[in-house]
Design a protein around this motif. Structure first.
Motif, PDB file in Angstrom:
ATOM      1  N   GLU A 192       0.825  -1.210   0.000  1.00 29.27           N
ATOM      2  CA  GLU A 192       0.000   0.000   0.000  1.00 29.27           C
ATOM      3  C   GLU A 192       0.862   1.265   0.000  1.00 29.27           C
ATOM      4  N   ARG A 219       1.832  -0.442   8.973  1.00 24.62           N
ATOM      5  CA  ARG A 219       0.371  -0.453   8.886  1.00 24.62           C
ATOM      6  C   ARG A 219      -0.238   0.541   9.884  1.00 24.62           C
ATOM      7  N   ASP A 220       0.370   0.674  11.052  1.00 25.59           N
ATOM      8  CA  ASP A 220      -0.078   1.706  11.991  1.00 25.59           C
ATOM      9  C   ASP A 220       0.144   3.090  11.401  1.00 25.59           C
ATOM     10  N   GLU A 223      -2.480   3.832   8.729  1.00 31.53           N
ATOM     11  CA  GLU A 223      -3.769   4.201   9.334  1.00 31.53           C
ATOM     12  C   GLU A 223      -3.727   5.624   9.861  1.00 31.53           C
ATOM     13  N   GLU A 226      -3.904   8.071   6.978  1.00 31.99           N
ATOM     14  CA  GLU A 226      -5.260   8.189   6.439  1.00 31.99           C
ATOM     15  C   GLU A 226      -6.166   8.965   7.394  1.00 31.99           C
ATOM     16  N   ASP A 227      -6.003   8.729   8.697  1.00 31.46           N
ATOM     17  CA  ASP A 227      -6.856   9.395   9.672  1.00 31.46           C
ATOM     18  C   ASP A 227      -6.561  10.893   9.751  1.00 31.46           C
ATOM     19  N   TYR A 251       0.644   3.586  17.116  1.00 33.64           N
ATOM     20  CA  TYR A 251      -0.311   4.318  16.273  1.00 33.64           C
ATOM     21  C   TYR A 251      -0.513   5.726  16.809  1.00 33.64           C
ATOM     22  N   LYS A 272     -10.693  12.777  12.007  1.00 36.36           N
ATOM     23  CA  LYS A 272     -10.216  11.409  12.151  1.00 36.36           C
ATOM     24  C   LYS A 272     -11.131  10.438  11.414  1.00 36.36           C
ATOM     25  N   ASN A 273     -10.514   9.398  10.876  1.00 36.42           N
ATOM     26  CA  ASN A 273     -11.252   8.397  10.112  1.00 36.42           C
ATOM     27  C   ASN A 273     -12.335   7.737  10.968  1.00 36.42           C
ATOM     28  N   ASP A 274     -12.016   7.474  12.236  1.00 35.19           N
ATOM     29  CA  ASP A 274     -12.992   6.837  13.135  1.00 35.19           C
ATOM     30  C   ASP A 274     -14.234   7.709  13.309  1.00 35.19           C
ATOM     31  N   ARG A 277     -16.352   7.449  10.093  1.00 35.53           N
ATOM     32  CA  ARG A 277     -16.937   6.115   9.897  1.00 35.53           C
ATOM     33  C   ARG A 277     -18.293   5.961  10.587  1.00 35.53           C
TER      34      ARG A 277
END
Length: 310
Positions: A192, A219-220, A223, A226-227, A251, A272-274, A277
């Motif tokens: 990615e 990966r952290d 994320e 993206e966030d 993270y 933030k992505n969270d 969502r």
């Protein structure tokens, strides 16, 4: 003894002064017409064959003139031929509907084939960072196997007159051996992140620093990136690398670093992505969420304008 009893075969000059090896070489270098279905891609070929504008031009040329430059391939133990040079030409020929292709067939061992495959493809004008990274790595490993030394990027290779292995890889590429080392570092990125380097979403030098994070840390970081909807600067990537080496990476740390305001992004709004969502189906991609938010904002703006006009 009568003359007619002599069994003498006179050889021509070419036969006298040629060796069996040279005659075999001449035979190998003859161009053959090989059915396109008998040609297979090189194992772990690092160069992408894309159906882009350049490929369309190649297809049009093949339709008009045919394949003018022969491919180079070697026989496969299981049958057919493995392409060493000419993957794009083969794909263009398939799209153009050709049945056979002109091919030079050579007997080559794995390392010799890798070296030729990489060198022939590096002559292309537009090469993605990921392509260059894996090509350099394949060539480096082939060279190190050839000279029979442990794999340790940058050490001296005695068989190449004291040159570093990465210096040998760099020859003819226009790159320094240190730049070759940096490209090879990119092969440690998760797919990615490497795709983002190819797409110019992450710059080359920050990507090299991020390659020192392990897979879980990357990966952290992805994320967190993206966030925060932010891309790493070189200084941010260097700090994340240092934090990882010191055992302080997480993270939350990556989110804090990536969420810092940059001079050119002081007016940037980060959600933030969270948080987002909670308002969208789980199947929505970030792009779909962004498009929906823009449409809702446009509707809100038109409503505000109508109210102000009353």
């Amino acid at each position: 003894m009568p003359k007619n009893s002599l069994n003498v075969s006179l050889k021509g000059a070419d036969d006298i002064f040629s060796t069996e090896e040279s005659r075999q070489e001449q035979q190998r270098e003859q161009v053959q017409q090989i059915p396109i279905g008998e040609l297979f891609p090189f194992k772990n070929h690092p160069f992408k064959v894309l159906d882009d504008e350049s490929m369309q031009r190649t297809v049009e040329s093949v339709e008009q003139y045919g394949v003018l430059s022969p491919l180079i391939a070697r026989p496969r133990p299981e049958g057919g031929y493995e392409i060493i040079s000419g993957h794009r030409r083969q794909h263009a020929a398939q799209l153009a509907g050709l049945d056979t292709l002109p091919v030079i067939v050579r007997q080559m061992d794995d390392d010799a084939a890798v070296l030729l495959m990489v060198d022939s493809n590096l002559q292309r004008e537009n090469i993605l960072p990921s392509e260059r990274a894996f090509a350099y790595k394949m060539k480096l490993e082939a060279i190190e196997r050839t000279v029979g030394r442990p794999k340790n990027v940058g050490q001296v290779v005695p068989d190449y007159f004291g040159k570093r292995s990465t210096e040998v890889v760099a020859e003819g590429t226009g790159e320094s051996y240190k730049q070759v080392q940096r490209f090879i570092r990119l092969t440690n990125l998760i797919p990615e992140l490497l795709d983002m380097v190819d797409e110019k979403k992450i710059a080359f030098n920050p990507a090299v620093e991020l390659s020192y994070l392990d897979e879980a840390q990357q990966r952290d970081f992805l994320e967190a990136m993206e966030d925060t909807q932010n891309t790493p600067s070189l200084s941010q990537a260097q700090r994340l690398k240092k934090l990882a080496q010191e055992g302080h990476f997480s993270y939350d740390v990556a989110f804090a670093v990536m969420g810092e305001e940059k001079k050119d992004e002081l007016d940037k709004v980060v959600i933030k992505n969270d948080t987002l969502r909670k308002y969208f189906p789980r199947s929505y991609t970030p792009k779909q969420m962004e498009d929906t938010i823009i449409k809702l904002l446009e509707q809100w703006q038109r409503k505000q304008q109508r109210q102000n006009e009353r």
